[in-house]
Design a protein around this motif. Structure first.
Motif, mmCIF file in Angstrom:
data_model
loop_
_atom_site.group_PDB
_atom_site.id
_atom_site.type_symbol
_atom_site.label_atom_id
_atom_site.label_comp_id
_atom_site.label_asym_id
_atom_site.label_seq_id
_atom_site.Cartn_x
_atom_site.Cartn_y
_atom_site.Cartn_z
ATOM 1 N N GLN A 111 53.761 30.530 30.314
ATOM 2 C CA GLN A 111 52.303 30.458 30.348
ATOM 3 C C GLN A 111 51.682 31.073 29.099
ATOM 4 O O GLN A 111 50.704 30.554 28.567
ATOM 5 C CB GLN A 111 51.742 31.182 31.583
ATOM 6 C CG GLN A 111 51.540 30.317 32.786
ATOM 7 C CD GLN A 111 50.586 29.174 32.528
ATOM 8 O OE1 GLN A 111 50.939 28.177 31.904
ATOM 9 N NE2 GLN A 111 49.382 29.285 33.028
ATOM 10 N N HIS A 120 49.309 24.618 29.705
ATOM 11 C CA HIS A 120 48.889 25.872 30.327
ATOM 12 C C HIS A 120 48.243 25.604 31.694
ATOM 13 O O HIS A 120 48.543 26.280 32.675
ATOM 14 C CB HIS A 120 47.908 26.592 29.393
ATOM 15 C CG HIS A 120 47.486 27.945 29.858
ATOM 16 N ND1 HIS A 120 48.309 29.048 29.825
ATOM 17 C CD2 HIS A 120 46.296 28.376 30.357
ATOM 18 C CE1 HIS A 120 47.653 30.095 30.288
ATOM 19 N NE2 HIS A 120 46.423 29.720 30.617
ATOM 20 N N GLY A 142 49.889 26.598 35.294
ATOM 21 C CA GLY A 142 49.142 27.561 36.093
ATOM 22 C C GLY A 142 48.640 27.030 37.418
ATOM 23 O O GLY A 142 48.561 27.768 38.404
ATOM 24 N N LEU A 180 46.430 35.748 42.491
ATOM 25 C CA LEU A 180 46.069 36.012 41.098
ATOM 26 C C LEU A 180 45.799 34.723 40.330
ATOM 27 O O LEU A 180 44.978 34.710 39.416
ATOM 28 C CB LEU A 180 47.158 36.841 40.416
ATOM 29 C CG LEU A 180 47.316 38.264 40.974
ATOM 30 C CD1 LEU A 180 48.542 38.947 40.391
ATOM 31 C CD2 LEU A 180 46.062 39.093 40.732
ATOM 32 N N VAL A 181 46.447 33.630 40.724
ATOM 33 C CA VAL A 181 46.153 32.321 40.120
ATOM 34 C C VAL A 181 44.726 31.895 40.483
ATOM 35 O O VAL A 181 43.998 31.366 39.644
ATOM 36 C CB VAL A 181 47.180 31.256 40.567
ATOM 37 C CG1 VAL A 181 46.698 29.847 40.262
ATOM 38 C CG2 VAL A 181 48.524 31.505 39.893
ATOM 39 N N GLN A 206 42.521 33.831 38.340
ATOM 40 C CA GLN A 206 42.563 33.268 36.987
ATOM 41 C C GLN A 206 41.592 32.102 36.847
ATOM 42 O O GLN A 206 40.874 31.991 35.862
ATOM 43 C CB GLN A 206 43.976 32.772 36.629
ATOM 44 C CG GLN A 206 44.965 33.847 36.255
ATOM 45 C CD GLN A 206 44.606 34.562 34.974
ATOM 46 O OE1 GLN A 206 43.684 35.367 34.933
ATOM 47 N NE2 GLN A 206 45.350 34.286 33.937
ATOM 48 N N SER A 207 41.611 31.216 37.836
ATOM 49 C CA SER A 207 40.719 30.053 37.799
ATOM 50 C C SER A 207 39.261 30.477 37.818
ATOM 51 O O SER A 207 38.441 29.929 37.077
ATOM 52 C CB SER A 207 41.006 29.138 38.988
ATOM 53 O OG SER A 207 42.308 28.631 38.901
ATOM 54 N N ILE A 255 38.026 33.366 36.821
ATOM 55 C CA ILE A 255 37.707 33.999 35.535
ATOM 56 C C ILE A 255 37.461 32.930 34.475
ATOM 57 O O ILE A 255 36.489 33.015 33.702
ATOM 58 C CB ILE A 255 38.841 34.956 35.099
ATOM 59 C CG1 ILE A 255 38.900 36.171 36.030
ATOM 60 C CG2 ILE A 255 38.655 35.394 33.649
ATOM 61 C CD1 ILE A 255 40.122 37.052 35.823
ATOM 62 N N ALA A 256 38.325 31.916 34.419
ATOM 63 C CA ALA A 256 38.165 30.850 33.419
ATOM 64 C C ALA A 256 36.845 30.107 33.625
ATOM 65 O O ALA A 256 36.141 29.806 32.653
ATOM 66 C CB ALA A 256 39.345 29.887 33.491
ATOM 67 N N HIS A 301 40.888 37.241 31.699
ATOM 68 C CA HIS A 301 41.879 36.211 32.022
ATOM 69 C C HIS A 301 43.258 36.669 31.530
ATOM 70 O O HIS A 301 44.257 36.563 32.248
ATOM 71 C CB HIS A 301 41.462 34.890 31.371
ATOM 72 C CG HIS A 301 42.293 33.711 31.737
ATOM 73 N ND1 HIS A 301 42.136 33.033 32.924
ATOM 74 C CD2 HIS A 301 43.279 33.076 31.063
ATOM 75 C CE1 HIS A 301 42.998 32.023 32.961
ATOM 76 N NE2 HIS A 301 43.701 32.033 31.844
ATOM 77 N N ASN A 326 44.446 39.744 33.658
ATOM 78 C CA ASN A 326 44.927 39.294 34.964
ATOM 79 C C ASN A 326 46.312 38.643 34.827
ATOM 80 O O ASN A 326 47.172 38.810 35.694
ATOM 81 C CB ASN A 326 43.925 38.327 35.597
ATOM 82 C CG ASN A 326 44.269 37.997 37.028
ATOM 83 O OD1 ASN A 326 44.376 38.871 37.874
ATOM 84 N ND2 ASN A 326 44.455 36.717 37.306
ATOM 85 N N GLY A 327 46.518 37.921 33.746
ATOM 86 C CA GLY A 327 47.830 37.323 33.498
ATOM 87 C C GLY A 327 48.906 38.383 33.323
ATOM 88 O O GLY A 327 50.031 38.234 33.825
#
Length: 150
Positions: free
Chosen positions: A19, A40, A44, A78-79, A82-83, A85-86, A110, A113-114
């Protein structure tokens, strides 16, 4: 099942490592088009969730402690973060569609968190390996019930 837990947790760790590579590919693709982050995004949104579910399944089948099973499913949450946050980072642009300091700050989360997700996956893989280790040769079997052989 314990060996399968080790293998799928290692695959999950590899996917998370990739990733970061795929994020760099997207960041350094010139000119940056809509497909710059395709690898990516697919990893993800599809590969990592599937591997997370498989890791959790094999953790349960391997009779891992509840804490490890909980950690195994955590990357899925957490995924989702991530979404979110993006989406927030992309929505935090000015009227011309240019990044704002707020949007860039959110985008930085982002990456953080990764890193947290990778840390969790490393912990799950370590736990899987420990669970799969054979007991020490000098371990004394304990009888389950009085009078029963071990």
């Amino acid at each position: 099942m314990r060996r399968a837990f080790v293998i799928v947790s290692l695959l999950s760790l590899a996917a998370f490592a990739l990733q970061f590579v795929f994020a760099a590919v997207g960041a350094f693709t010139k000119p940056a088009g809509e497909g710059a982050y395709a690898l990516h995004s697919v990893t993800g949104m599809a590969v990592i969730p599937v591997l997370t579910l498989l890791t959790t399944l094999f953790a349960a089948l391997a009779k891992a402690p509840g804490r490890i099973i909980g950690l195994a499913i955590l990357p899925l949450g957490l995924v989702v973060v991530q979404s979110l946050i993006a989406m927030l980072a992309n929505a935090s642009t000015d009227a011309a569609g240019v990044s704002t300091p707020l949007g860039l700050t959110i985008a930085g989360l982002h990456a953080v968190n990764g890193i947290v997700a990778v840390h969790v996956v490393v912990g799950v893989h370590r736990a899987a390996r420990k669970l799969a280790e054979p007991p020490p040769a000098d371990a004394t079997p304990v009888a389950v019930r009085e009078g029963e052989p071990a």
